[in-house]
Write an enzyme that holds these catalytic residues in place. Structure first.
Site, PDB file in Angstrom:
ATOM      1  N   LYS A 210       3.486  -6.458  10.274  1.00  0.00           N
ATOM      2  CA  LYS A 210       2.493  -5.927  10.290  1.00  0.00           C
ATOM      3  C   LYS A 210       1.699  -7.018   9.436  1.00  0.00           C
ATOM      4  CE  LYS A 210       0.639  -2.135   6.751  1.00  0.00           C
ATOM      5  NZ  LYS A 210       1.038  -1.183   6.609  1.00  0.00           N
ATOM      6  N   ARG A 283       6.747   1.544   7.372  1.00  0.00           N
ATOM      7  CA  ARG A 283       7.719   2.680   7.748  1.00  0.00           C
ATOM      8  C   ARG A 283       7.389   3.875   8.446  1.00  0.00           C
ATOM      9  NH1 ARG A 283       6.226   1.886   2.567  1.00  0.00           N
ATOM     10  NH2 ARG A 283       5.662   3.368   1.247  1.00  0.00           N
ATOM     11  N   GLU A 368      11.527   4.025   0.035  1.00  0.00           N
ATOM     12  CA  GLU A 368       9.852   2.959  -0.098  1.00  0.00           C
ATOM     13  C   GLU A 368       8.992   3.621  -0.375  1.00  0.00           C
ATOM     14  OE1 GLU A 368       9.145   0.042   3.048  1.00  0.00           O
ATOM     15  OE2 GLU A 368      10.614  -1.006   1.754  1.00  0.00           O
TER      16      GLU A 368
END
Ligand code: F6P
Length: 558
Positions: A210, A283, A368
């Site tokens: 990303k 994610r 996360e």
């Protein structure tokens, strides 16, 4: 999001839940005996998923209070805010729009966020991904010698790896002729072993990042590029000149990133780069261009079905009243276990070998997202937050850690997942092996719920001295999720289900589930420590005594 989080612990529903908990006694045997309709009443449907909540530690009152809690913390408003593209990722001042990645083409009304037509952007990249995937699959895309691609190597880490690997493994029966391998770890073993035996002339690397700044991914991409140059030169496929090397990269490297300028700086032609946007968390990105390797493997049509599955769950989550809303109920149940029944972890146990990376994927998604100690306005959290997610496919887990779930002192709520139709319907003589497999699923959830009393153990003629060791308390909560088959659409629904469960928990706890500042410090320290390892004594002297000792050990033994 300028709205301050509502402190769940100050709501009337939280107080009522606390009182309810004080009087609460789990009694799954009794509840099932008293209410033959319990399973039916507590089973919900979302898309193709059949979700049986009845073996959870809950009564009608628990459910009612949890739904009330959702109302009192303003869950509905937060759901609407997310889908509308409000900047609910406060610390990064970003919208959170993974749900936009799977809106069907032509969805009305168009989604315009921060002045940008998000739908148009998504459809444009999706079309690029589909076109490229088709080119690779048909052999139209060729390597530097004119050979078609046989192997794709995806280089990424975290969300740029775990989602694609999990989905590739889950959808193996849909994978065509092109094999995909994955490199994530900066341990050089990973690149070395993943490229071992590959023919460079038929290998395509996808650098998926990303940010395009991640140390592991960029290091691995450079190692892979070196490997490509060396092996192509050794094979006489290129002459090793700078121009031939650039040509090799152009034919064997593509990238997926939100930072297209950095992709170009790496030497990858921007024409071979696939973009996405800062409103997609790493994610939450398997359904963005980060899924390029998957789209190549299973084809654009199956990839499209995966997206449809995601969208089905999104719509269920967005529009269904909380009493019937599967992600909302599962998220609220997790809150019940974490905050009221003191659960520290949550097991995810797929009875589907193809989902063998699902728990690893969920660990990033859930931990996360919700492993936070401050709320979205910067104030401290007011209750426990993110539980530890873990798991392995059944039946392997049964022979490893189920002992603790059945008889340990800790409460471990568990999700069991299975499909009715297996990918490989094999028989062992008369026995249908998938049925044998499923009987384990059903047996385990039954044993966990209903246990075995001392009297039942005695009836089996067990010597009195070992009766206590053979008693199962029961009242160990499970949710059973079943689907017709592990199709791309079902996988999309499953992943979106857990994305929204995570979101629901985050809202109750008042946290921003979409940043990940907790990974930064270690990254920074690794950069500071690296010189000390390679011989810089000044950098070594600056370390604490333990770190210094470890580095000295390494230096002495390398
Ligand atoms: O370090 C954590 C993280 O930022 C994850 O959130 C992310 O999925 C991963 O690193 C990889 O990041 P990138 O895709 O930018 O390389």
């Amino acid at each position: 999001m300028s709205t301050s989080p509502i402190d769940a612990t100050t709501t009337a529903a939280w107080r009522a839940l606390s009182e309810h908990r004080d009087a609460f006694r789990g009694d799954l045997r009794g509840w099932f005996a008293a209410d033959p309709q319990r399973a039916e009443r507590l089973t919900r449907t979302a898309g193709d998923l059949h979700v049986d909540l009845s073996k959870n530690l809950l009564t009608d009152e628990t459910l009612e209070l949890l739904v009330r809690l959702a109302d009192e913390v303003g869950l509905r408003g937060r759901v609407d805010a997310m889908f509308a593209g409000e900047h609910i990722n406060t610390t990064e001042d970003r919208a959170v729009l993974h749900t936009a990645l799977r809106r069907p083409a032509g969805a009305e009304p168009a989604l315009v966020v921060d002045g940008q037509d998000v739908d148009a952007d998504v459809q444009e990249v999706l079309a690029q991904v589909a076109e490229f995937a088709e080119k690779v699959r048909t052999g139209e895309w060729r390597g530097v010698t004119g050979a078609p691609v046989k192997t794709v190597v995806n280089i990424g880490i975290g969300g740029s790896d775990l989602g694609p690997v999990m989905a590739y493994e889950a959808l193996k029966p849909y994978v065509g002729d092109i094999e995909v391998r994955f490199v994530s770890n900066i341990d050089p073993t990973d690149v070395a072993e993943t490229t071992a035996g590959l023919d460079p002339t038929t290998t395509l690397f996808i650098v998926a990042s990303k940010t395009f700044t991640t140390l592991e991914t960029l290091t691995n991409a450079r190692l892979a590029r070196e490997w490509l140059w060396e092996t192509l030169t050794a094979a006489g496929a290129i002459d090793g000149s700078e121009a031939s090397r650039a040509d090799a990269v152009a034919h064997h490297f593509v990238a997926v990133s939100t930072a297209l300028d950095k992709v170009e700086a790496f030497g990858i032609d921007p024409a071979n780069a696939f973009g996405f946007w800062d409103w997609v968390g790493g994610r939450y990105s398997v359904d963005s261009a980060i899924g390029l390797a998957l789209a190549i493997a299973i084809g654009p049509d199956a990839f499209g079905e995966l997206l449809e599955g995601f969208h089905t769950m999104d719509e269920h989550f967005r529009t269904t009243p909380f009493e019937q809303n599967v992600p909302a109920l599962m998220g609220l149940l997790n809150v019940w276990y974490v905050n009221f029944l003191d659960a520290h972890s949550h097991a995810v146990l797929p009875y589907a070998q193809h989902l063998h990376r699902f728990a690893a994927y969920l660990q990033q998604l859930t931990m996360e997202s919700n492993g936070k100690s401050v709320r979205w306005d910067g104030s401290p959290v007011t209750s426990q937050t993110g539980e530890i997610f873990w798991g392995e496919p059944g039946t392997n887990g049964q022979h490893a850690f189920y002992q603790l779930i059945h008889q340990g002192t800790r409460l471990v709520p568990a999700d069991f997942i299975a499909v009715a139709t297996p990918a490989h319907p094999l028989r062992d003589g008369e026995a249908d092996v998938h049925e044998l497999f499923l009987s384990n699923f059903f047996a385990q959830t039954k044993a966990l719920a209903f246990g075995k009393t001392a009297d039942e153990v005695r009836t089996e003629g067990t010597p009195e001295a070992i009766v206590p060791a053979r008693v199962f308390s029961g009242n160990r909560p499970t949710t059973s999720i079943m689907a017709p088959a592990l199709t791309p659409a079902v996988l999309g629904q499953l992943v979106a289900l857990y994305e929204h469960i995570t979101f629901v928990q985050g809202i109750v706890w008042g946290i921003n589930s979409f940043d990940q500042w907790g990974v930064e410090l270690g990254k920074k320290l690794a950069m500071e420590i690296a010189p000390a390892i390679s011989g810089d004594d000044e950098a070594l002297a600056a370390q604490d005594a333990s770190t210094k000792g470890l580095i000295e050990y390494y230096r002495a033994h390398r």
